[in-house]
Design a protein around this motif. Structure first.
Motif, PDB file in Angstrom:
ATOM      1  N   UNK A   1      39.033  41.354  44.775  1.00  0.00           N
ATOM      2  CA  UNK A   1      39.931  40.189  44.772  1.00  0.00           C
ATOM      3  C   UNK A   1      39.221  39.001  44.145  1.00  0.00           C
ATOM      4  N   UNK A   2      39.839  38.451  43.130  1.00  0.00           N
ATOM      5  CA  UNK A   2      39.373  37.208  42.515  1.00  0.00           C
ATOM      6  C   UNK A   2      40.338  36.114  42.958  1.00  0.00           C
ATOM      7  N   UNK A   3      39.825  35.116  43.645  1.00  0.00           N
ATOM      8  CA  UNK A   3      40.677  34.057  44.174  1.00  0.00           C
ATOM      9  C   UNK A   3      41.484  33.398  43.058  1.00  0.00           C
ATOM     10  N   UNK A   4      42.737  33.125  43.353  1.00  0.00           N
ATOM     11  CA  UNK A   4      43.620  32.506  42.375  1.00  0.00           C
ATOM     12  C   UNK A   4      44.437  33.497  41.579  1.00  0.00           C
ATOM     13  N   UNK A   5      43.996  34.765  41.536  1.00  0.00           N
ATOM     14  CA  UNK A   5      44.740  35.795  40.808  1.00  0.00           C
ATOM     15  C   UNK A   5      45.928  36.281  41.639  1.00  0.00           C
ATOM     16  N   UNK A   6      46.817  37.028  41.011  1.00  0.00           N
ATOM     17  CA  UNK A   6      47.912  37.661  41.736  1.00  0.00           C
ATOM     18  C   UNK A   6      47.336  38.655  42.742  1.00  0.00           C
TER      19      UNK A   6
END
Length: 280
Positions: free
Chosen positions: A172-177
């Motif tokens: 998980x990359x913060x800000x991504x869907x």
């Protein structure tokens, strides 16, 4: 947020105590970010307390008793030389959050068994391991280059037959869907330790928190008190969309507390007819 109780001393209002989300104990309601920062640094005086009181970051392994199990968490001290990499070793805030979960469940303040939990910035995975031992169905998330160590620790500590819950690992990359596994259904709890570390990351962190949180989601965050500017920036931004409370250290595990660490509990502000309702 449940009904508030205002503590009074010598006829003067001191603080407002509320219960937030699914955490059953009263916490201090955070109304103003600058006031909260002043209280934390002036009263707790974090710089006077020992740093890394519960961790050994030069060691390849960290051992901790939790939930009747002996957890053995692998670390990668050599990775700390890479700029921006902090999740390769354990920090006090992660130990404190893990032991808090155990203590809160034992004392009835939290119910994790059968609950869906998402952990942000899971790092070495200790918090997620504890949550799984307590019966949570937890998804531990982190950046792509952190997942190998995270998976190793989950496989080594959450494989026994007597583990009540389960743990899986996802990128998980913060800000991504967000993947549907994280949002369908929305989690009961979102956990994070040391996830408030730079102003640049705060916007993406809060965007992810808003996507993860329904009206029944409770967020519990711990962090080390290193930079008052960054924490004030987070609180100021978070108060626009979330009700925020600070958990008193007397509610933490009695053997795992530190003046260098703060614990926050958050829930989304209710929305009615398109307008957010501020807390009373």
């Amino acid at each position: 947020m449940e009904d508030s109780v205002t503590a009074v001393s010598d006829g003067e209002e001191v603080e407002t105590l509320v219960t937030i989300g699914s955490y059953g104990e009263p916490v201090r309601l955070v109304r103003d970010s600058s006031e909260e920062i002043l209280l934390l640094w002036a009263i707790q005086q974090p710089t006077l307390s020992k740093q890394n009181a519960f961790v050994f970051q030069s060691s390849l392994k960290l051992e901790l008793e939790a939930c009747g199990h002996r957890l053995i968490i692998s670390q990668s001290p050599s990775s700390m030389s890479t700029p921006g990499v902090t999740g390769a070793v354990m920090w006090d805030s992660g130990i404190i959050l893990g032991k808090f979960l155990e203590h809160a469940v034992d004392s009835g303040g939290l119910l994790l068994r059968g609950k869906k939990v998402v952990e942000l910035g899971a790092g070495c995975g200790l918090v997620g391991c504890v949550a799984a031992l307590l019966g949570a169905v937890i998804v531990l998330t982190d950046l792509p280059d952190r997942l190998r160590l995270l998976k190793k620790n989950i496989e080594n500590n959450v494989t026994e037959n007597d583990v009540l819950g389960s743990a899986t690992v996802r990128e998980l990359i913060w800000g991504d869907d967000l993947d549907s596994e994280l949002t369908d259904p929305l989690p009961d709890y979102v956990l994070g330790s040391d996830v408030i570390y730079s102003e640049g990351a705060v916007t993406d962190l809060l965007a992810t928190l808003k996507k993860l949180c329904g009206i029944q989601t409770t967020i519990i965050l711990t962090g080390e008190l290193r930079n008052d500017v960054v924490l004030e920036y987070f609180l100021d931004a978070a108060l626009k969309d979330f009700i925020v409370g600070r958990v008193d250290q007397r509610q933490w595990h009695p053997d795992y507390h530190s003046s260098r660490v703060v614990m926050l509990v958050l829930e989304r502000k209710k929305i009615k007819e398109g307008l957010e309702l501020d807390p009373p």
